[in-house]
Scaffold this motif. Structure first.
Motif, PDB file in Angstrom:
ATOM      1  N   LEU A   1      -4.263   2.395  -9.816  1.00 20.62           N
ATOM      2  CA  LEU A   1      -4.365   1.061  -9.223  1.00 20.62           C
ATOM      3  C   LEU A   1      -2.971   0.460  -9.133  1.00 20.62           C
ATOM      4  O   LEU A   1      -2.241   0.442 -10.117  1.00 20.62           O
ATOM      5  CB  LEU A   1      -5.258   0.172 -10.090  1.00 20.62           C
ATOM      6  N   ILE A   2      -2.609  -0.017  -7.941  1.00 18.15           N
ATOM      7  CA  ILE A   2      -1.340  -0.711  -7.759  1.00 18.15           C
ATOM      8  C   ILE A   2      -1.635  -2.204  -7.652  1.00 18.15           C
ATOM      9  O   ILE A   2      -2.446  -2.625  -6.815  1.00 18.15           O
ATOM     10  CB  ILE A   2      -0.582  -0.223  -6.512  1.00 18.15           C
ATOM     11  N   ILE A   3      -1.003  -2.983  -8.516  1.00 19.15           N
ATOM     12  CA  ILE A   3      -1.175  -4.436  -8.522  1.00 19.15           C
ATOM     13  C   ILE A   3       0.123  -5.073  -8.050  1.00 19.15           C
ATOM     14  O   ILE A   3       1.195  -4.770  -8.579  1.00 19.15           O
ATOM     15  CB  ILE A   3      -1.529  -4.950  -9.927  1.00 19.15           C
ATOM     16  N   SER A   4       0.034  -5.947  -7.059  1.00 19.85           N
ATOM     17  CA  SER A   4       1.233  -6.607  -6.553  1.00 19.85           C
ATOM     18  C   SER A   4       0.861  -7.955  -5.946  1.00 19.85           C
ATOM     19  O   SER A   4      -0.280  -8.391  -6.012  1.00 19.85           O
ATOM     20  CB  SER A   4       1.943  -5.719  -5.529  1.00 19.85           C
ATOM     21  N   THR A   5       1.835  -8.589  -5.341  1.00 22.16           N
ATOM     22  CA  THR A   5       1.670  -9.930  -4.795  1.00 22.16           C
ATOM     23  C   THR A   5       0.977  -9.877  -3.431  1.00 22.16           C
ATOM     24  O   THR A   5       0.966  -8.825  -2.773  1.00 22.16           O
ATOM     25  CB  THR A   5       3.031 -10.608  -4.623  1.00 22.16           C
ATOM     26  N   PRO A   6       0.428 -10.999  -2.976  1.00 25.29           N
ATOM     27  CA  PRO A   6      -0.187 -11.009  -1.637  1.00 25.29           C
ATOM     28  C   PRO A   6       0.797 -10.606  -0.542  1.00 25.29           C
ATOM     29  O   PRO A   6       0.415  -9.936   0.423  1.00 25.29           O
ATOM     30  CB  PRO A   6      -0.632 -12.472  -1.472  1.00 25.29           C
ATOM     31  N   ARG A   7       2.068 -10.992  -0.692  1.00 22.08           N
ATOM     32  CA  ARG A   7       3.068 -10.638   0.312  1.00 22.08           C
ATOM     33  C   ARG A   7       3.369  -9.154   0.332  1.00 22.08           C
ATOM     34  O   ARG A   7       3.508  -8.542   1.408  1.00 22.08           O
ATOM     35  CB  ARG A   7       4.369 -11.407   0.034  1.00 22.08           C
ATOM     36  N   ASP A   8       3.455  -8.537  -0.852  1.00 23.44           N
ATOM     37  CA  ASP A   8       3.991  -7.180  -0.954  1.00 23.44           C
ATOM     38  C   ASP A   8       2.941  -6.077  -0.919  1.00 23.44           C
ATOM     39  O   ASP A   8       3.272  -4.926  -0.614  1.00 23.44           O
ATOM     40  CB  ASP A   8       4.812  -7.044  -2.244  1.00 23.44           C
ATOM     41  N   LEU A   9       1.710  -6.400  -1.249  1.00 27.92           N
ATOM     42  CA  LEU A   9       0.701  -5.344  -1.358  1.00 27.92           C
ATOM     43  C   LEU A   9       0.526  -4.536  -0.066  1.00 27.92           C
ATOM     44  O   LEU A   9       0.378  -3.307  -0.128  1.00 27.92           O
ATOM     45  CB  LEU A   9      -0.638  -5.937  -1.797  1.00 27.92           C
ATOM     46  N   PRO A  10       0.558  -5.167   1.129  1.00 27.91           N
ATOM     47  CA  PRO A  10       0.436  -4.359   2.358  1.00 27.91           C
ATOM     48  C   PRO A  10       1.522  -3.297   2.496  1.00 27.91           C
ATOM     49  O   PRO A  10       1.266  -2.215   3.050  1.00 27.91           O
ATOM     50  CB  PRO A  10       0.535  -5.402   3.477  1.00 27.91           C
ATOM     51  N   MET A  11       2.728  -3.555   1.988  1.00 27.82           N
ATOM     52  CA  MET A  11       3.797  -2.552   2.062  1.00 27.82           C
ATOM     53  C   MET A  11       3.475  -1.337   1.202  1.00 27.82           C
ATOM     54  O   MET A  11       3.767  -0.198   1.578  1.00 27.82           O
ATOM     55  CB  MET A  11       5.128  -3.170   1.643  1.00 27.82           C
ATOM     56  N   PHE A  12       2.865  -1.584   0.041  1.00 30.32           N
ATOM     57  CA  PHE A  12       2.489  -0.463  -0.819  1.00 30.32           C
ATOM     58  C   PHE A  12       1.366   0.354  -0.193  1.00 30.32           C
ATOM     59  O   PHE A  12       1.346   1.583  -0.295  1.00 30.32           O
ATOM     60  CB  PHE A  12       2.098  -0.969  -2.209  1.00 30.32           C
ATOM     61  N   ARG A  13       0.440  -0.323   0.456  1.00 34.21           N
ATOM     62  CA  ARG A  13      -0.625   0.396   1.180  1.00 34.21           C
ATOM     63  C   ARG A  13      -0.031   1.281   2.273  1.00 34.21           C
ATOM     64  O   ARG A  13      -0.441   2.419   2.466  1.00 34.21           O
ATOM     65  CB  ARG A  13      -1.608  -0.596   1.807  1.00 34.21           C
ATOM     66  N   GLU A  14       0.944   0.721   3.002  1.00 35.01           N
ATOM     67  CA  GLU A  14       1.583   1.477   4.071  1.00 35.01           C
ATOM     68  C   GLU A  14       2.334   2.681   3.518  1.00 35.01           C
ATOM     69  O   GLU A  14       2.324   3.766   4.096  1.00 35.01           O
ATOM     70  CB  GLU A  14       2.532   0.558   4.837  1.00 35.01           C
ATOM     71  N   LEU A  15       3.004   2.500   2.401  1.00 37.00           N
ATOM     72  CA  LEU A  15       3.802   3.571   1.801  1.00 37.00           C
ATOM     73  C   LEU A  15       2.948   4.672   1.191  1.00 37.00           C
ATOM     74  O   LEU A  15       3.212   5.866   1.410  1.00 37.00           O
ATOM     75  CB  LEU A  15       4.716   2.978   0.725  1.00 37.00           C
ATOM     76  N   LEU A  16       1.914   4.296   0.446  1.00 32.23           N
ATOM     77  CA  LEU A  16       1.178   5.259  -0.376  1.00 32.23           C
ATOM     78  C   LEU A  16      -0.198   5.636   0.167  1.00 32.23           C
ATOM     79  O   LEU A  16      -0.724   6.694  -0.179  1.00 32.23           O
ATOM     80  CB  LEU A  16       1.030   4.702  -1.798  1.00 32.23           C
ATOM     81  N   GLY A  17      -0.793   4.780   0.966  1.00 31.70           N
ATOM     82  CA  GLY A  17      -2.111   5.091   1.521  1.00 31.70           C
ATOM     83  C   GLY A  17      -3.185   5.173   0.455  1.00 31.70           C
ATOM     84  O   GLY A  17      -3.116   4.504  -0.583  1.00 31.70           O
ATOM     85  N   ASP A  18      -4.169   6.035   0.695  1.00 35.55           N
ATOM     86  CA  ASP A  18      -5.288   6.165  -0.245  1.00 35.55           C
ATOM     87  C   ASP A  18      -5.065   7.241  -1.299  1.00 35.55           C
ATOM     88  O   ASP A  18      -5.884   7.426  -2.198  1.00 35.55           O
ATOM     89  CB  ASP A  18      -6.597   6.421   0.497  1.00 35.55           C
TER      90      ASP A  18
END
Length: 287
Positions: A50-67
């Motif tokens: 599970l990756i926990i981050s801020t509302p601003r940054d979480l989409p970048m982690f999704r883009e980088l790491l995917g599922d």
């Protein structure tokens, strides 16, 4: 056991670098910073993260790491609206953990040293209690500090003490049994208004359920909280990789060596990056 990477916060000590982008997205030499804590979880044999981050940054982690499926893993994501303390990660991640044991690692902590994988797997096998790590530092006043006796029994924990009882700092890597969510939910905010990880560890300590494992003199623990330490970490990774020829925290390689992906899957991952030295390294593993 499941893993949590806490990659939130504002990283004000890195301004203006971190004013518009998460610190954990920034490069440490040739990889995003989050690859380093993620690889630690992978070395422990943890496939669900599970990756926990801020509302601003979480989409970048999704883009980088995917599922995570391309690594034979599973990644999920949760927003932390504001930094309310490290222990809040277990409350936010309660549904993800679903009664399982947990390993929490901070998104800006890097570890490197011989025997690290063995230490991680020993901590992961802990069925009852919690495990932290001790790292000798010259001045521990800026850290959580663990005191223990000659047999390794934990005697005390203090958060940023003015007069430390030992020189052993507690890095941002913690292993817990399945009771961690219930314990975290019972914590009260500290004077700083945060749910402190030290308070959570003290709950285990009160019951004699807290273990400590010591990192030896040749072990590297790197924190990337300011510009100097970020540069030092990059230089460290560059030096090791160029001298030894092995890459630090190559998540594709770790997934492959863990047999979570096969040769064809590794080949596909390498081809996506074949214009870089990183991609060429991945492809070279199949030679």
């Amino acid at each position: 056991m499941k893993g949590i990477v806490l990659a939130g916060g504002t990283a004000t000590r890195l301004y203006p670098l971190s004013k518009a982008i998460s610190k954990q997205i920034m490069p440490v030499y040739d990889k995003p910073m989050i690859y380093y804590p993620l690889s630690t979880l992978m070395l422990a044999g943890i496939k669900e993260v599970l990756i926990i981050s801020t509302p601003r940054d979480l989409p970048m982690f999704r883009e980088l790491l995917g599922d995570g499926l391309n690594l034979g893993m599973r990644f999920e994501y949760v927003v932390q609206e504001k930094p309310n303390g490290l222990a809040q990660a277990f409350v936010l991640g309660a549904d993800f953990l679903d009664g399982d044991s947990a390993c929490l690692i901070l998104g800006d902590n890097m570890f490197y040293g011989q025997g690290f994988s063995k230490m991680l797997k020993e901590a992961k096998d802990l069925e009852n209690g919690a495990c932290v790590f001790g790292y000798y530092v010259r001045d521990p006043r800026a850290y959580g500090v663990v005191e223990f006796d000659a047999n390794g029994k934990v005697l005390s924990l203090e958060e940023k003490p003015e007069n430390p009882k030992s020189n052993y700092a507690v890095p941002g890597l913690y292993f817990y049994d399945s009771s961690v969510v219930d314990r975290a939910r019972k914590l009260q905010p500290s004077a700083r208004g945060e749910y402190e990880i030290t308070d959570l560890n003290k709950e285990y300590l009160k019951e004699g359920l807290l273990q400590v494992k010591q990192f030896g003199r040749g072990f590297a623990w790197l924190d990337t909280g300011n510009c100097d330490s970020l540069l030092e970490a990059s230089n460290f990774v560059e030096t090791i990789q160029k001298r030894q020829g092995f890459y630090i925290s190559c998540i594709e390689e770790i997934a492959w060596r863990n047999k979570w992906i096969d040769d064809n899957q590794l080949l596909a991952l390498g081809k996506e990056l074949d214009k870089t030295a990183y991609g060429q390294y991945i492809l070279s593993l199949l030679d």
